[in-house]
Design a protein around this motif. Structure first.
Motif, PDB file in Angstrom:
ATOM      1  N   SER A   1      25.469  23.616 -17.112  1.00 52.89           N
ATOM      2  CA  SER A   1      24.429  22.904 -17.721  1.00 52.89           C
ATOM      3  C   SER A   1      24.947  21.806 -18.449  1.00 52.89           C
ATOM      4  N   VAL A   2      23.980  20.638 -18.527  1.00 58.90           N
ATOM      5  CA  VAL A   2      24.827  19.411 -19.175  1.00 58.90           C
ATOM      6  C   VAL A   2      23.407  19.016 -19.915  1.00 58.90           C
ATOM      7  N   GLN A   3      23.749  17.936 -20.949  1.00 56.09           N
ATOM      8  CA  GLN A   3      22.770  17.275 -21.834  1.00 56.09           C
ATOM      9  C   GLN A   3      23.185  15.845 -21.692  1.00 56.09           C
ATOM     10  N   ARG A   4      22.060  15.067 -21.598  1.00 58.50           N
ATOM     11  CA  ARG A   4      22.581  13.557 -21.604  1.00 58.50           C
ATOM     12  C   ARG A   4      21.562  12.926 -22.569  1.00 58.50           C
ATOM     13  N   PRO A   5      22.090  11.811 -23.182  1.00 56.97           N
ATOM     14  CA  PRO A   5      21.165  10.992 -24.210  1.00 56.97           C
ATOM     15  C   PRO A   5      20.330  10.028 -23.378  1.00 56.97           C
ATOM     16  N   ALA A   6      19.401   9.376 -23.751  1.00 58.45           N
ATOM     17  CA  ALA A   6      18.412   8.541 -23.126  1.00 58.45           C
ATOM     18  C   ALA A   6      19.385   7.099 -22.847  1.00 58.45           C
ATOM     19  N   LYS A   7      19.151   6.676 -21.732  1.00 64.19           N
ATOM     20  CA  LYS A   7      19.851   5.536 -21.213  1.00 64.19           C
ATOM     21  C   LYS A   7      18.823   4.125 -21.337  1.00 64.19           C
ATOM     22  N   SER A   8      19.401   3.167 -21.660  1.00 62.17           N
ATOM     23  CA  SER A   8      18.653   1.846 -21.530  1.00 62.17           C
ATOM     24  C   SER A   8      19.121   0.933 -20.554  1.00 62.17           C
ATOM     25  N   GLY A   9      18.482  -0.164 -20.438  1.00 61.04           N
ATOM     26  CA  GLY A   9      18.883  -1.246 -19.577  1.00 61.04           C
ATOM     27  C   GLY A   9      18.505  -0.921 -18.285  1.00 61.04           C
ATOM     28  N   GLU A  10      19.322  -1.501 -17.061  1.00 58.98           N
ATOM     29  CA  GLU A  10      18.737  -1.316 -15.757  1.00 58.98           C
ATOM     30  C   GLU A  10      18.302  -0.106 -15.365  1.00 58.98           C
ATOM     31  N   ARG A  11      19.051   0.817 -15.675  1.00 58.55           N
ATOM     32  CA  ARG A  11      18.782   2.318 -15.236  1.00 58.55           C
ATOM     33  C   ARG A  11      18.377   2.926 -16.326  1.00 58.55           C
TER      34      ARG A  11
ATOM     35  N   TYR B   1      17.688  14.026 -21.244  1.00 56.99           N
ATOM     36  CA  TYR B   1      17.391  15.323 -20.434  1.00 56.99           C
ATOM     37  C   TYR B   1      18.507  16.383 -20.381  1.00 56.99           C
ATOM     38  N   THR B   2      17.946  17.402 -19.957  1.00 55.64           N
ATOM     39  CA  THR B   2      18.977  18.614 -19.712  1.00 55.64           C
ATOM     40  C   THR B   2      19.113  19.246 -18.185  1.00 55.64           C
ATOM     41  N   GLU B   3      20.033  19.240 -17.633  1.00 57.25           N
ATOM     42  CA  GLU B   3      20.127  19.386 -16.032  1.00 57.25           C
ATOM     43  C   GLU B   3      20.987  20.790 -15.812  1.00 57.25           C
ATOM     44  N   THR B   4      20.568  21.580 -15.268  1.00 56.91           N
ATOM     45  CA  THR B   4      21.355  23.146 -14.647  1.00 56.91           C
ATOM     46  C   THR B   4      21.582  22.694 -13.524  1.00 56.91           C
ATOM     47  N   ALA B   5      22.774  23.569 -13.062  1.00 55.19           N
ATOM     48  CA  ALA B   5      23.069  23.461 -11.769  1.00 55.19           C
ATOM     49  C   ALA B   5      23.777  24.832 -11.001  1.00 55.19           C
ATOM     50  N   ALA B   6      23.518  25.353 -10.002  1.00 54.95           N
ATOM     51  CA  ALA B   6      23.864  26.404  -9.702  1.00 54.95           C
ATOM     52  C   ALA B   6      24.308  26.536  -8.065  1.00 54.95           C
ATOM     53  N   THR B   7      25.465  26.856  -7.496  1.00 51.43           N
ATOM     54  CA  THR B   7      25.861  26.948  -6.126  1.00 51.43           C
ATOM     55  C   THR B   7      26.001  28.240  -5.493  1.00 51.43           C
ATOM     56  N   GLN B   8      25.394  28.147  -4.335  1.00 52.83           N
ATOM     57  CA  GLN B   8      25.448  29.813  -3.696  1.00 52.83           C
ATOM     58  C   GLN B   8      25.652  29.530  -2.086  1.00 52.83           C
ATOM     59  N   PRO B   9      26.187  30.424  -1.407  1.00 55.35           N
ATOM     60  CA  PRO B   9      26.336  30.414  -0.193  1.00 55.35           C
ATOM     61  C   PRO B   9      25.128  30.213   0.702  1.00 55.35           C
ATOM     62  N   LEU B  10      25.298  29.939   1.909  1.00 56.66           N
ATOM     63  CA  LEU B  10      24.099  29.409   2.535  1.00 56.66           C
ATOM     64  C   LEU B  10      24.317  29.540   4.162  1.00 56.66           C
ATOM     65  N   GLU B  11      23.372  30.302   4.832  1.00 56.17           N
ATOM     66  CA  GLU B  11      23.854  30.464   6.395  1.00 56.17           C
ATOM     67  C   GLU B  11      22.390  30.118   7.342  1.00 56.17           C
ATOM     68  N   GLU B  12      22.443  29.494   8.122  1.00 54.98           N
ATOM     69  CA  GLU B  12      21.363  29.161   9.070  1.00 54.98           C
ATOM     70  C   GLU B  12      21.712  29.274  10.395  1.00 54.98           C
TER      71      GLU B  12
END
Length: 224
Positions: free
Chosen positions: A126-136, A141-152
């Motif tokens: 999990s990470v939190q980032r402050p607001a950005k100004s300018g071109e971008r 926001y707060t963003e969470t991430a999780a990685t898991q195996p995948l088989e197809e």
């Protein structure tokens, strides 16, 4: 509501007959042309999908961890085939970024997949980032991430799933699935993302899981 992702029908291939004097073709090596034909085009996904006018440089992949992390570097020296797609609506945006990394052999592809998995395993939960100004410009926001195996089928690898929630003053959500799957001499890297405006909870995209799996599965079915 955003238009849903449409499934496409896989085209079945056929093999020609060979005599005893003709060696069997090498079906273990996947060619660049095969991957180019397998990557989805706008018409394969839905009538509102298009090829964006601007896209990432061909020498870089997508960001696996999200937030402010840079796009992943392409491991090794494969031939690269890319096909970015997008669907922009009044209530949000969907995008599909496809990269096929075609290596000389299976060992190189396996090494590349392991390299990408190392990047994914290092993603903070999990990470939190402050607001950005300018071109971008972008709200906090707060963003969470999780990685898991995948088989197809014969393809193996991983998927990193991310969810981004913006601050209440700018309600919106973003769900992202980055998949990396290898078979033989090829690594397929797909990123499906859906951004929805006016939503403030993590359950705003109930079809997200089914959609990214459908898109990846359709591409793999076209390879044979």
């Amino acid at each position: 509501m955003l238009r849903g992702v449409l499934a496409v029908v896989a085209v079945a291939g056929f093999a020609g007959c060979s005599s005893d004097d003709s060696p069997e073709p090498d079906r273990t090596t996947i060619t660049v042309d095969t991957m180019r034909n397998a990557l989805l085009k706008p018409a394969d996904v839905g009538p509102t999908w298009k090829t964006p006018t601007e896209s990432a440089a061909p020498a870089q992949l997508v960001s696996i961890c999200g937030a402010d992390t840079a796009p992943a570097t392409i491991p090794g020296k494969p031939s690269v085939v890319s096909a970015p797609l997008s669907d922009e609506g009044t209530e949000g945006v969907q995008s599909l970024t496809q990269h096929a990394l075609v290596y000389e052999d299976a060992v190189s592809a396996a090494t590349a997949l392991a390299t990408l998995r190392t990047v994914a395993d290092a993603c903070p939960p999990s990470v939190q980032r402050p607001a950005k100004s300018g071109e971008r410009e972008e709200p906090a926001y707060t963003e969470t991430a999780a990685t898991q195996p995948l088989e197809e089928g014969a393809w193996t690898g991983f998927v990193t799933l991310r969810t981004k929630l913006y601050d209440k003053a700018h309600p919106a959500t973003a769900d992202v699935a980055v998949t990396a799957l290898a078979r033989g001499n090829v690594v397929l890297v797909d990123q499906y993302a859906i951004y929805r405006l006016g939503r403030s909870d993590a359950s705003a995209n109930p079809q997200f899981s089914a959609d990214w799996k459908k898109l990846v599965g359709t591409t793999l079915s076209r390879i044979g």
